[in-house]
Design a protein around this motif. Structure first.
Motif, PDB file in Angstrom:
ATOM      1  N   THR A 123     -54.714  12.349 -66.541  1.00  0.00           N
ATOM      2  CA  THR A 123     -55.332  12.564 -65.288  1.00  0.00           C
ATOM      3  C   THR A 123     -54.457  12.536 -64.295  1.00  0.00           C
ATOM      4  N   GLY A 124     -53.578  11.575 -64.028  1.00  0.00           N
ATOM      5  CA  GLY A 124     -52.808  11.237 -62.822  1.00  0.00           C
ATOM      6  C   GLY A 124     -51.856  12.309 -62.656  1.00  0.00           C
ATOM      7  N   SER A 138     -55.182  19.341 -46.605  1.00  0.00           N
ATOM      8  CA  SER A 138     -55.747  19.928 -47.901  1.00  0.00           C
ATOM      9  C   SER A 138     -55.327  18.931 -49.150  1.00  0.00           C
ATOM     10  N   GLY A 139     -54.244  18.058 -48.984  1.00  0.00           N
ATOM     11  CA  GLY A 139     -54.008  17.448 -49.934  1.00  0.00           C
ATOM     12  C   GLY A 139     -54.872  16.273 -50.032  1.00  0.00           C
ATOM     13  N   ARG A 140     -55.289  15.527 -48.969  1.00  0.00           N
ATOM     14  CA  ARG A 140     -56.374  14.597 -48.764  1.00  0.00           C
ATOM     15  C   ARG A 140     -57.618  15.109 -49.525  1.00  0.00           C
ATOM     16  N   PHE A 141     -57.770  16.417 -49.274  1.00  0.00           N
ATOM     17  CA  PHE A 141     -59.238  16.878 -49.605  1.00  0.00           C
ATOM     18  C   PHE A 141     -59.206  17.287 -51.067  1.00  0.00           C
ATOM     19  N   VAL A 142     -58.068  17.770 -51.664  1.00  0.00           N
ATOM     20  CA  VAL A 142     -58.155  17.967 -53.185  1.00  0.00           C
ATOM     21  C   VAL A 142     -57.834  16.579 -53.812  1.00  0.00           C
ATOM     22  N   ASN A 143     -57.281  15.733 -53.341  1.00  0.00           N
ATOM     23  CA  ASN A 143     -57.148  14.494 -53.918  1.00  0.00           C
ATOM     24  C   ASN A 143     -58.582  13.771 -53.986  1.00  0.00           C
ATOM     25  N   GLY A 144     -59.316  13.804 -52.953  1.00  0.00           N
ATOM     26  CA  GLY A 144     -60.503  13.008 -52.988  1.00  0.00           C
ATOM     27  C   GLY A 144     -61.448  13.896 -53.987  1.00  0.00           C
ATOM     28  N   VAL A 145     -61.497  15.189 -53.956  1.00  0.00           N
ATOM     29  CA  VAL A 145     -62.442  15.976 -54.894  1.00  0.00           C
ATOM     30  C   VAL A 145     -62.104  15.825 -56.508  1.00  0.00           C
ATOM     31  N   ALA A 191     -60.202  13.512 -57.636  1.00  0.00           N
ATOM     32  CA  ALA A 191     -60.409  11.872 -58.326  1.00  0.00           C
ATOM     33  C   ALA A 191     -61.858  11.487 -58.630  1.00  0.00           C
ATOM     34  N   THR A 192     -62.741  12.143 -57.793  1.00  0.00           N
ATOM     35  CA  THR A 192     -64.211  12.104 -58.158  1.00  0.00           C
ATOM     36  C   THR A 192     -64.478  12.667 -59.188  1.00  0.00           C
ATOM     37  N   ILE A 193     -64.217  13.865 -59.537  1.00  0.00           N
ATOM     38  CA  ILE A 193     -64.465  14.653 -60.670  1.00  0.00           C
ATOM     39  C   ILE A 193     -63.865  14.059 -61.914  1.00  0.00           C
ATOM     40  N   ALA A 194     -62.613  13.601 -61.743  1.00  0.00           N
ATOM     41  CA  ALA A 194     -61.828  12.898 -62.784  1.00  0.00           C
ATOM     42  C   ALA A 194     -62.570  11.600 -63.349  1.00  0.00           C
ATOM     43  N   ALA A 195     -63.214  10.858 -62.217  1.00  0.00           N
ATOM     44  CA  ALA A 195     -63.831   9.598 -62.640  1.00  0.00           C
ATOM     45  C   ALA A 195     -65.147  10.000 -63.559  1.00  0.00           C
TER      46      ALA A 195
END
Length: 139
Positions: A102-103, A121-128, A130-134
């Motif tokens: 996942t990481g 975009s990096g922050r946006f991609v990370n947030g989306v 990370a939430t999906i992965a959870a």
């Protein structure tokens, strides 16, 4: 820390993801399915690159549905094309490549977004992602 080179090809998974992003962006820019862009290449890409591009193409509706449900306030069609391609790639790996940590999926996608799009975009991609992965890969 980067991932070790993948079996069956020259280069790294990072390079394979970068090439897959280029091909997915090309497919969208031309309005063609990713498989058509792959078939038109004079030299076939590395196996992992082809697997990613085909996988995103084969699961496009599912990936967009997942992205739309997690990207609150953002319609998939209104996202910048590069961000959309990075998210599709990341979500495909999260949902269909359980062998990839996942990481690694998230950090590689964030790096692609930062490199080819914007810092935001990096922050946006990370947030989306990370939430999906959870939800998709609970610990």
């Amino acid at each position: 820390m980067s991932e070790p080179p993948y079996r069956g090809g020259v280069g790294s998974r990072r390079e394979a993801r970068e090439r897959a992003l280029e091909l997915l962006y090309e497919a969208e820019s031309k309005g063609q399915p990713p498989a058509v862009v792959l078939q038109a290449l004079p030299v076939p890409p590395e196996a992992f690159t082809a697997e990613l591009v085909r996988g995103v193409g084969d699961h496009l509706a599912e990936l967009d549905e997942v992205i739309a449900s997690y990207a609150r306030g953002w319609a998939v069609a209104r996202m910048p094309a590069l961000d959309r391609a990075v998210l599709r790639l990341g979500v495909f790996e999260l949902l269909h490549r359980p062998d990839v940590p996942t990481g690694a999926v998230i950090s590689e996608a964030v790096e692609l977004a930062k490199r080819f799009s914007t810092e935001e975009s990096g922050r946006f991609v990370n947030g989306v992602l990370a939430t999906i992965a959870a939800d998709a890969r609970p610990a």
